[in-house]
Every structure is written in structure tokens, then in C-alpha cells.
Write a protein that holds these residues in place. Structure first.
Motif, PDB file in Angstrom:
ATOM      1  N   VAL A  38       0.877  -1.163   0.000  1.00 38.53           N
ATOM      2  CA  VAL A  38       0.000   0.000   0.000  1.00 38.53           C
ATOM      3  C   VAL A  38       0.916   1.215   0.000  1.00 38.53           C
ATOM      4  CG1 VAL A  38      -1.814   1.279   1.177  1.00 38.53           C
ATOM      5  CG2 VAL A  38      -1.734  -1.219   1.377  1.00 38.53           C
ATOM      6  N   VAL A  89     -12.330   2.551  -3.442  1.00 41.52           N
ATOM      7  CA  VAL A  89     -13.074   1.860  -2.393  1.00 41.52           C
ATOM      8  C   VAL A  89     -14.310   2.689  -2.051  1.00 41.52           C
ATOM      9  CG1 VAL A  89     -13.030   1.126   0.025  1.00 41.52           C
ATOM     10  CG2 VAL A  89     -11.034   0.755  -1.434  1.00 41.52           C
ATOM     11  N   LEU A 154      -6.106  -0.650  -6.415  1.00 35.51           N
ATOM     12  CA  LEU A 154      -7.147  -0.264  -5.467  1.00 35.51           C
ATOM     13  C   LEU A 154      -6.792   1.073  -4.840  1.00 35.51           C
ATOM     14  CD1 LEU A 154      -9.763  -1.474  -4.321  1.00 35.51           C
ATOM     15  CD2 LEU A 154      -8.390  -2.590  -2.580  1.00 35.51           C
ATOM     16  N   VAL A 155      -7.769   1.995  -4.768  1.00 32.10           N
ATOM     17  CA  VAL A 155      -7.535   3.363  -4.309  1.00 32.10           C
ATOM     18  C   VAL A 155      -8.445   3.695  -3.128  1.00 32.10           C
ATOM     19  CG1 VAL A 155      -7.779   5.790  -4.983  1.00 32.10           C
ATOM     20  CG2 VAL A 155      -6.806   4.150  -6.591  1.00 32.10           C
ATOM     21  N   ASP A 156      -7.862   4.330  -2.096  1.00 32.04           N
ATOM     22  CA  ASP A 156      -8.643   4.842  -0.962  1.00 32.04           C
ATOM     23  C   ASP A 156      -7.999   6.135  -0.504  1.00 32.04           C
ATOM     24  OD1 ASP A 156     -10.681   4.931   0.895  1.00 32.04           O
ATOM     25  OD2 ASP A 156     -10.006   3.205   2.055  1.00 32.04           O
ATOM     26  N   LEU A 165      -8.975  -1.949   3.238  1.00 32.86           N
ATOM     27  CA  LEU A 165      -8.290  -2.414   2.029  1.00 32.86           C
ATOM     28  C   LEU A 165      -8.167  -3.939   2.011  1.00 32.86           C
ATOM     29  CD1 LEU A 165      -5.535   0.323   1.635  1.00 32.86           C
ATOM     30  CD2 LEU A 165      -7.513  -0.061   0.155  1.00 32.86           C
ATOM     31  N   VAL A 169      -9.582  -6.163  -0.956  1.00 35.39           N
ATOM     32  CA  VAL A 169      -8.697  -7.069  -1.695  1.00 35.39           C
ATOM     33  C   VAL A 169      -9.285  -8.478  -1.703  1.00 35.39           C
ATOM     34  CG1 VAL A 169      -6.440  -8.228  -1.642  1.00 35.39           C
ATOM     35  CG2 VAL A 169      -6.581  -5.739  -1.358  1.00 35.39           C
ATOM     36  N   VAL A 179      -5.100  -7.903  -7.524  1.00 36.65           N
ATOM     37  CA  VAL A 179      -4.790  -6.558  -7.052  1.00 36.65           C
ATOM     38  C   VAL A 179      -3.276  -6.403  -7.105  1.00 36.65           C
ATOM     39  CG1 VAL A 179      -4.976  -4.905  -5.162  1.00 36.65           C
ATOM     40  CG2 VAL A 179      -6.844  -6.531  -5.592  1.00 36.65           C
ATOM     41  N   CYS A 182      -2.089  -1.178  -3.763  1.00 34.28           N
ATOM     42  CA  CYS A 182      -3.093  -0.189  -3.339  1.00 34.28           C
ATOM     43  C   CYS A 182      -2.417   1.174  -3.237  1.00 34.28           C
ATOM     44  CB  CYS A 182      -3.670  -0.553  -1.983  1.00 34.28           C
ATOM     45  SG  CYS A 182      -4.404  -2.205  -1.887  1.00 34.28           S
ATOM     46  N   THR A 184      -3.080   5.076  -1.443  1.00 38.26           N
ATOM     47  CA  THR A 184      -3.877   5.957  -0.598  1.00 38.26           C
ATOM     48  C   THR A 184      -3.244   7.333  -0.592  1.00 38.26           C
ATOM     49  OG1 THR A 184      -2.710   5.449   1.479  1.00 38.26           O
ATOM     50  CG2 THR A 184      -4.607   4.053   0.904  1.00 38.26           C
TER      51      THR A 184
END
Length: 190
Positions: A38, A89, A154-156, A165, A169, A179, A182, A184
Motif C-alpha cells: 500500500v 473503495v 485499489l484506491v482509498d 483495504l 482485496v 490486485v 493499493c 492511498t
């Protein structure tokens, strides 16, 4: 208008000098699910006042500025031979926009394709400001809508405990998606 950080006159909500001084990202990396990276562009305490605007009208403008300074620049450096889905997300629209959708949209390139409204939490719980115990005992109930790409970024907005996350996932992997990593905006680890 005036810059929100230094109050100098500016054509933008944050002037160029303040963007260079306060919004120059420095990548931080943590692992979740034992192996998955991440990457976060800022430490939470570096941009906390900006992050707290996410549920306000000004937040839309500030998140676009932060996304441009970090996510868009990072996306331009990535290369992929096959299309990769960029999934935010839980990108529900609240207060007129979705802050996580802004971050995902900033990643758009020829091979990075933002996919909106495909990973949504249906649990009904609010997690903002909740502690680890609450998050652990109230897991998210992600619903995944189909999309064509096999690979995912994956983005948050904020990495706190990593549970959100991790659950996202797991949902994606159960659907046969891979994935890659990630992203963030900020990491709240102290």
C-alpha cells in the motif's frame, strides 16, 4: 480568491508556492494481507486539515488539487501492456461528490481505466473516526459489480488499520481479480 494555506491572492484554492512546499508527495509503503504493498503519498499529519474537508463543499476542490499533485503524477510514471482497472473503495457520492472517485479519476491514462461504482460497501456502517475494535467487529460487506479488466489498482483516501483495504482485496480476489497494489492519499500510521 486567497490561498487557503498562506492567504496570498491566487487563481487556485492553493497557490503554486504552497503546492510545491506543502503538497510535494513522498511515497510511504506498508504491507497488508502479508504481502500486498500500500503506497501512500503523504503522512496523515502532514495534510490532516485538507483531509478533513472531504465532507464539505471546499473538499471537492482540495481533493482535486491533492489528486493532481500525487495520483496523476504517479499514474504518468506507470507502464502496463494490458489495461488495468483503477477502483476506488466505496465511491458513494456524498455532499455532491465522491472523494475516492476523484483520486481514482486522476489515475486515468491510456492503460489505467478508472471504474466507478463497482466496489461498494452495503453494510450501512460509518467507519470514519472509529477505532480498530469497531472496524474489526463491524466488517464491510463489499458488493462487486463486474468489470472486464483482470488486474486492479485499489484506491482509498486514508490508510488507518488496513482492514478496509484487506476486505476489499479479499472481495476482488474471490472474483478472480489480481490486485497489483493499493494507493492511498495518506497513511495514518504513527
Amino acid at each position: 480568491m486567497k490561498c487557503l494555506l498562506c492567504e496570498s491572492w491566487s487563481l487556485s484554492r492553493i497557490c503554486r508556492s504552497c503546492r510545491e512546499e506543502h503538497l510535494a508527495p513522498s511515497l510511504h509503503t506498508r504491507k497488508i494481507v502479508g504481502k500486498l504493498s500500500v503506497h501512500s503519498f503523504y503522512r496523515y499529519d502532514e495534510i490532516e486539515p485538507l483531509l478533513l474537508t472531504k465532507h464539505t463543499d471546499i473538499g471537492y476542490h482540495l481533493y482535486k488539487i491533492m489528486a493532481s499533485a500525487s495520483f496523476a503524477t504517479y499514474a504518468a510514471s506507470l507502464e502496463s501492456e494490458e489495461p488495468v482497472a483503477v477502483i476506488a473503495v466505496d465511491d458513494h457520492v456524498r455532499h455532491g461528490y465522491s472523494h475516492t472517485a476523484i483520486l481514482a479519476r486522476a489515475m486515468k491514462t491510456d492503460t489505467l481505466i478508472p471504474r466507478h461504482a463497482v466496489l461498494r460497501d452495503r453494510s450501512g456502517h460509518r467507519y470514519s473516526g472509529q477505532d480498530f475494535q469497531y472496524r474489526l467487529t463491524h466488517p464491510r460487506a463489499f458488493e462487486l459489480k463486474p468489470f472486464p479488466e483482470k488486474s486492479v489498482i485499489l484506491v482509498d483516501d486514508i490508510l488507518t488499520t488496513g482492514l478496509t483495504l484487506t476486505q476489499a482485496v479479499e472481495t476482488l480476489e474471490m472474483a478472480g481479480k489480481e490486485v497489483l497494489f493499493c494507493l492511498t492519499l495518506a497513511d495514518a500510521e504513527r
